[in-house]
Design an enzyme around this catalytic site. Structure first.
Site, PDB file in Angstrom:
ATOM      1  N   ARG A 238      33.974  94.406-120.449  1.00 32.76           N
ATOM      2  CA  ARG A 238      33.230  94.974-121.827  1.00 32.76           C
ATOM      3  C   ARG A 238      31.555  94.530-121.263  1.00 32.76           C
ATOM      4  O   ARG A 238      30.461  95.691-121.316  1.00 32.76           O
ATOM      5  CB  ARG A 238      33.596  93.742-122.677  1.00 32.76           C
ATOM      6  N   HIS A 261      26.156  94.222-131.577  1.00 29.51           N
ATOM      7  CA  HIS A 261      25.468  93.269-131.131  1.00 29.51           C
ATOM      8  C   HIS A 261      24.070  93.389-133.102  1.00 29.51           C
ATOM      9  O   HIS A 261      23.788  94.272-132.300  1.00 29.51           O
ATOM     10  CB  HIS A 261      24.347  93.126-130.171  1.00 29.51           C
TER      11      HIS A 261
END
Length: 291
Positions: A238, A261
């Protein structure tokens, strides 16, 4: 404690793993308060400070202690907001100083080696095809491992060039799919026997592949590719997705959206990549650098 955890699950959409971690942290904290004769609904800051100091003597890292304090703060704020406590003893307490570690990142060449070995293992083999699909998807999308292993089977037959993923807190985001990733899903789907809701079914409590099984199998592929096993994990892939995008000119805000996020400060762990890119731009483009 149960009411607080129920609130986190109902109102904030906390994941099962998050709830389990909070339950462990709060159980440890409340047990320490009980040993000292302190009531969490009627206490000052001193017992909490003593508890945090004890965590340091137990060898907890600053990051773990900060997570523990965050959990405890939320608990005391909940008690105060619900009228169960007259004060919040965590309010005057500062968190432990944390040094944010840079993420482990694989180079593009290392990811290529990993994928090359996975493609060789996938030739005519259902398990190898599944592993290749997992790696291709993870590197192409930057999904969290919990999001990846719980993909529905329908994701492999979508005609869209993106996935709709439900991430932390129940927030949905669009994740673009490369043609290679779509092809890997189709190949994997062709090897799946029977029906079921999951793209990566397994004999587990959840019914799909577990994070632990994927991480173990990924390390085996990494070893076959000549990579150190301690340098590879689903989370490292990732990170590679995000870092390689930034190295090639992607905007930090776009990477934030792709990773899911909620706060740009989380994505800013990758600013070291941007720093190197800016230095390279000045070195290559500034008219006086040749002198």
């Amino acid at each position: 404690m149960r009411d607080y955890l129920d609130m986190l699950a109902a109102e904030r959409g906390a994941a099962a793993n998050t709830l389990a971690a909070y339950r462990r942290d709060l159980s440890d904290y409340l047990a320490a308060l009980a040993r000292g004769g302190h009531d969490p609904v009627a206490m000052e800051a001193a017992p909490l400070r003593a508890y945090l100091a004890d965590l340091e003597t137990r060898g907890l890292s600053a990051a773990s202690a900060a997570r523990r304090l965050s959990c405890i703060r939320g608990f005391h704020r909940f008690l105060y907001a619900e009228g169960l406590a007259e004060d919040d003893p965590s309010a005057p307490i500062g968190g432990p100083r944390r040094v944010r570690a840079l993420p482990k990142v694989l180079s593009v060449a290392e990811v290529d080696r990993l994928l090359s070995v996975a493609r060789e293992a996938a030739a005519g083999d259902a398990r190898g095809t599944r592993m290749l699909c997992l790696i291709e998807l993870l590197y192409a999308t930057g999904l969290r491992v919990s999001e990846l292993i719980a993909l529905p089977r329908a994701a492999a037959s979508t005609t869209e060039r993106y996935l709709v993923v439900k991430g932390k807190g129940g927030r949905e985001r669009l994740v673009p799919l490369t043609e290679i990733a779509r092809g890997a899903m189709r190949d994997h789907l062709a090897h799946l026997a029977g029906d079921g809701p999951w793209l990566f079914p397994a004999d587990s409590e959840s019914g799909h592949l577990t994070r632990q099984s994927f991480a173990r199998d990924l390390k085996a592929v990494a070893s076959a590719a000549g990579l150190r096993a301690d340098r590879i994990s689903p989370h490292v892939l990732r990170h590679a997705f995000a870092s390689h995008l930034l190295q090639n000119g992607a905007d930090l805000r776009i990477v934030q959206e792709l990773l899911g996020h909620a706060d740009i400060s989380t994505t800013q762990i990758y600013t070291h990549v941007l720093d190197e890119r800016l230095k390279s731009m000045v070195r290559d483009l500034h008219p006086l650098m040749d002198e």
